[in-house]
Design a protein around this motif. Structure first.
Motif, PDB file in Angstrom:
ATOM      1  N   THR A  27       0.593  -1.367  -0.114  1.00 59.78           N
ATOM      2  CA  THR A  27      -0.057  -0.428  -0.293  1.00 59.78           C
ATOM      3  C   THR A  27       1.069   1.058  -0.674  1.00 59.78           C
ATOM      4  N   LEU A  28       0.575   2.134  -1.015  1.00 59.05           N
ATOM      5  CA  LEU A  28       2.023   3.547  -1.494  1.00 59.05           C
ATOM      6  C   LEU A  28       0.526   4.490  -0.538  1.00 59.05           C
ATOM      7  N   ASP A  29       0.624   5.644  -0.178  1.00 56.44           N
ATOM      8  CA  ASP A  29      -0.041   6.716   0.954  1.00 56.44           C
ATOM      9  C   ASP A  29       0.666   7.885  -0.095  1.00 56.44           C
ATOM     10  N   CYS A  30      -0.683   8.912  -1.021  1.00 56.94           N
ATOM     11  CA  CYS A  30       0.234   9.485  -1.715  1.00 56.94           C
ATOM     12  C   CYS A  30      -0.592  11.142  -1.987  1.00 56.94           C
ATOM     13  N   MET A  31      -0.291  11.736  -2.264  1.00 55.67           N
ATOM     14  CA  MET A  31      -1.658  13.325  -2.463  1.00 55.67           C
ATOM     15  C   MET A  31      -2.347  12.918  -4.279  1.00 55.67           C
ATOM     16  N   ASP A  32      -2.136  12.368  -4.503  1.00 57.00           N
ATOM     17  CA  ASP A  32      -2.365  12.626  -6.248  1.00 57.00           C
ATOM     18  C   ASP A  32      -2.788  10.813  -6.755  1.00 57.00           C
ATOM     19  N   ALA A  33      -3.866   9.649  -5.835  1.00 58.53           N
ATOM     20  CA  ALA A  33      -3.311   8.385  -6.294  1.00 58.53           C
ATOM     21  C   ALA A  33      -3.747   8.144  -8.182  1.00 58.53           C
ATOM     22  N   GLN A  34      -4.112   9.304  -8.700  1.00 54.94           N
ATOM     23  CA  GLN A  34      -4.612   8.553 -10.458  1.00 54.94           C
ATOM     24  C   GLN A  34      -3.140   8.818 -11.103  1.00 54.94           C
ATOM     25  N   LEU A  35      -2.707   9.715 -10.351  1.00 56.18           N
ATOM     26  CA  LEU A  35      -1.254  10.011 -11.167  1.00 56.18           C
ATOM     27  C   LEU A  35       0.304   9.005 -11.162  1.00 56.18           C
ATOM     28  N   LEU A  36      -0.183   8.722  -9.767  1.00 56.84           N
ATOM     29  CA  LEU A  36       0.410   7.029  -8.995  1.00 56.84           C
ATOM     30  C   LEU A  36       0.652   6.302  -9.541  1.00 56.84           C
ATOM     31  N   ALA A  37      -0.653   6.299 -10.089  1.00 58.83           N
ATOM     32  CA  ALA A  37      -1.463   4.710 -10.468  1.00 58.83           C
ATOM     33  C   ALA A  37      -0.587   4.584 -11.766  1.00 58.83           C
ATOM     34  N   GLU A  38      -0.888   5.098 -12.757  1.00 58.85           N
ATOM     35  CA  GLU A  38      -0.056   5.690 -14.409  1.00 58.85           C
ATOM     36  C   GLU A  38       1.366   5.162 -14.291  1.00 58.85           C
ATOM     37  N   PHE A  39       2.219   5.814 -13.205  1.00 58.05           N
ATOM     38  CA  PHE A  39       3.260   5.594 -13.029  1.00 58.05           C
ATOM     39  C   PHE A  39       3.461   4.220 -12.346  1.00 58.05           C
ATOM     40  N   TRP A  40       3.432   3.435 -11.954  1.00 58.71           N
ATOM     41  CA  TRP A  40       3.247   2.882 -11.580  1.00 58.71           C
ATOM     42  C   TRP A  40       2.860   1.420 -12.422  1.00 58.71           C
ATOM     43  N   LYS A  41       2.151   1.963 -13.489  1.00 60.03           N
ATOM     44  CA  LYS A  41       1.394   0.949 -13.977  1.00 60.03           C
ATOM     45  C   LYS A  41       2.374   0.831 -15.028  1.00 60.03           C
ATOM     46  N   THR A  42       3.201   1.867 -15.075  1.00 58.92           N
ATOM     47  CA  THR A  42       4.134   1.992 -16.545  1.00 58.92           C
ATOM     48  C   THR A  42       5.406   1.188 -15.836  1.00 58.92           C
ATOM     49  N   ALA A  43       5.313   1.698 -14.858  1.00 58.07           N
ATOM     50  CA  ALA A  43       6.801   0.994 -14.566  1.00 58.07           C
ATOM     51  C   ALA A  43       7.078  -0.579 -14.233  1.00 58.07           C
ATOM     52  N   LEU A  44       5.592  -1.263 -13.016  1.00 61.70           N
ATOM     53  CA  LEU A  44       5.563  -2.803 -13.163  1.00 61.70           C
ATOM     54  C   LEU A  44       4.854  -3.353 -14.190  1.00 61.70           C
ATOM     55  N   GLY A  45       4.519  -2.665 -15.214  1.00 63.10           N
ATOM     56  CA  GLY A  45       3.404  -3.046 -16.311  1.00 63.10           C
ATOM     57  C   GLY A  45       1.583  -4.206 -15.679  1.00 63.10           C
ATOM     58  N   TYR A  46       1.565  -3.341 -14.758  1.00 63.59           N
ATOM     59  CA  TYR A  46       0.411  -3.953 -13.542  1.00 63.59           C
ATOM     60  C   TYR A  46      -0.460  -3.106 -14.668  1.00 63.59           C
ATOM     61  N   VAL A  47      -1.526  -3.975 -14.633  1.00 66.80           N
ATOM     62  CA  VAL A  47      -3.281  -3.247 -14.443  1.00 66.80           C
ATOM     63  C   VAL A  47      -4.279  -2.978 -13.356  1.00 66.80           C
ATOM     64  N   ASP A  48      -5.315  -1.902 -14.099  1.00 66.30           N
ATOM     65  CA  ASP A  48      -6.210  -1.960 -12.659  1.00 66.30           C
ATOM     66  C   ASP A  48      -6.971  -2.925 -12.418  1.00 66.30           C
ATOM     67  N   GLU A  49      -6.790  -3.044 -11.379  1.00 64.21           N
ATOM     68  CA  GLU A  49      -7.404  -4.761 -10.409  1.00 64.21           C
ATOM     69  C   GLU A  49      -8.687  -4.116 -10.266  1.00 64.21           C
ATOM     70  N   PRO A  50      -9.622  -5.184 -11.345  1.00 62.31           N
ATOM     71  CA  PRO A  50     -11.146  -5.661 -10.843  1.00 62.31           C
ATOM     72  C   PRO A  50     -11.898  -5.196 -10.075  1.00 62.31           C
ATOM     73  N   PRO A  51     -13.403  -4.925  -9.330  1.00 65.21           N
ATOM     74  CA  PRO A  51     -13.381  -5.140  -8.398  1.00 65.21           C
ATOM     75  C   PRO A  51     -14.072  -5.967  -8.373  1.00 65.21           C
ATOM     76  N   PRO A  52     -13.766  -6.859  -6.750  1.00 63.01           N
ATOM     77  CA  PRO A  52     -14.175  -7.208  -6.331  1.00 63.01           C
ATOM     78  C   PRO A  52     -16.151  -8.039  -6.737  1.00 63.01           C
ATOM     79  N   ALA A  53     -15.812  -9.413  -6.543  1.00 66.41           N
ATOM     80  CA  ALA A  53     -17.395  -9.985  -7.863  1.00 66.41           C
ATOM     81  C   ALA A  53     -18.234  -9.578  -6.808  1.00 66.41           C
ATOM     82  N   PRO A  54     -19.319  -9.392  -6.186  1.00 65.21           N
ATOM     83  CA  PRO A  54     -20.430  -8.956  -7.443  1.00 65.21           C
ATOM     84  C   PRO A  54     -20.267  -7.455  -8.122  1.00 65.21           C
ATOM     85  N   PHE A  55     -19.716  -6.835  -7.298  1.00 61.57           N
ATOM     86  CA  PHE A  55     -19.131  -5.879  -8.088  1.00 61.57           C
ATOM     87  C   PHE A  55     -18.994  -5.277  -9.137  1.00 61.57           C
TER      88      PHE A  55
END
Length: 163
Positions: A27-55
Motif C-alpha cells: 500500500t502506497l500513501d500519496c497525494m494524487d492516487a491517479q497520477l501515481l497509479a499511471e506511473f506504477w502501471k508503466t513501471a511495473l506493467g501492472y493493470v487496474d485490478e477489477p473490483p471484487p465480485a459481484p461489484f
C-alpha cells in the motif's frame, strides 16, 4: 501447545496444508492516487485490478462502506500483476505529504543475462524509461543500481535480476 504455537501454525498456514503461503499486498500513501497509479502501471506493467465480485465498479464496491462524503473511487487505485505473480498495489490518497525517506521501497529488477556492462546498460535504459514516465533519478551506484523517486518522491531502485 501454547497460544503462541497455535498462532505460529496459523501464520504458516498449517491448518490449510503445506502448500498454503502468506501473500502480501503493498500500500502506497500519496497525494494524487491517479497520477501515481499511471506511473506504477508503466513501471511495473501492472493493470487496474477489477473490483471484487459481484461489484461491477470500484465506486459500487466503495458504496458499501461508511466512507466520508468527500471520499471517492478517484482517491485510490488498485493495481495487480496481469500474470498474478507479483503483489497487488493499493494506492491511497492521504491528506499529509510524504515527510521522510521510505522505510520500505520497491526494487524493480530488469531481466536478462550478460556481462556487467550489458546489465548496467539495461538498468540505465529502464531508468531513462521511468524518467520519461515521470520518475527522477536520485543517485546512481555505478554498475549496481539506480535509486529513483516516483512523481511524489517515493524512493525505489532499478537493478538487474540476480545473474
Amino acid at each position: 501447545m501454547t497460544g503462541l504455537d497455535t498462532a505460529q501454525q496459523i501464520v504458516r498456514g498449517a491448518q490449510y496444508g503445506s502448500d498454503m503461503t502468506a501473500r502480501i499486498d503493498l500500500t502506497l500513501d500519496c497525494m494524487d492516487a491517479q497520477l501515481l497509479a499511471e506511473f506504477w502501471k508503466t513501471a511495473l506493467g501492472y493493470v487496474d485490478e477489477p473490483p471484487p465480485a459481484p461489484f461491477e465498479t470500484r465506486a459500487e464496491w466503495l458504496a458499501q462502506f461508511d466512507l466520508p462524503e468527500d471520499d471517492s473511487a478517484d482517491n485510490a487505485a488498485w493495481l495487480c500483476d496481469p500474470d498474478g505473480m507479483g503483489p497487488r498495489l493499493s494506492i491511497l490518497t492521504v491528506p499529509e505529504p510524504k515527510a521522510a525517506k521510505n522505510r520500505l521501497h520497491i526494487d524493480i529488477r530488469v531481466p536478462g543475462h550478460g556481462s556487467p556492462d550489458e546489465r548496467w546498460a539495461r538498468i540505465r535504459a529502464e531508468s531513462e524509461r521511468l524518467v520519461n514516465a515521470g520518475g527522477r533519478v536520485l543517485e546512481e551506484f555505478d554498475g549496481n543500481h539506480i535509486m529513483m523517486a516516483d512523481p511524489e518522491g517515493n524512493e525505489f531502485c532499478v537493478a538487474a535480476t540476480s545473474a
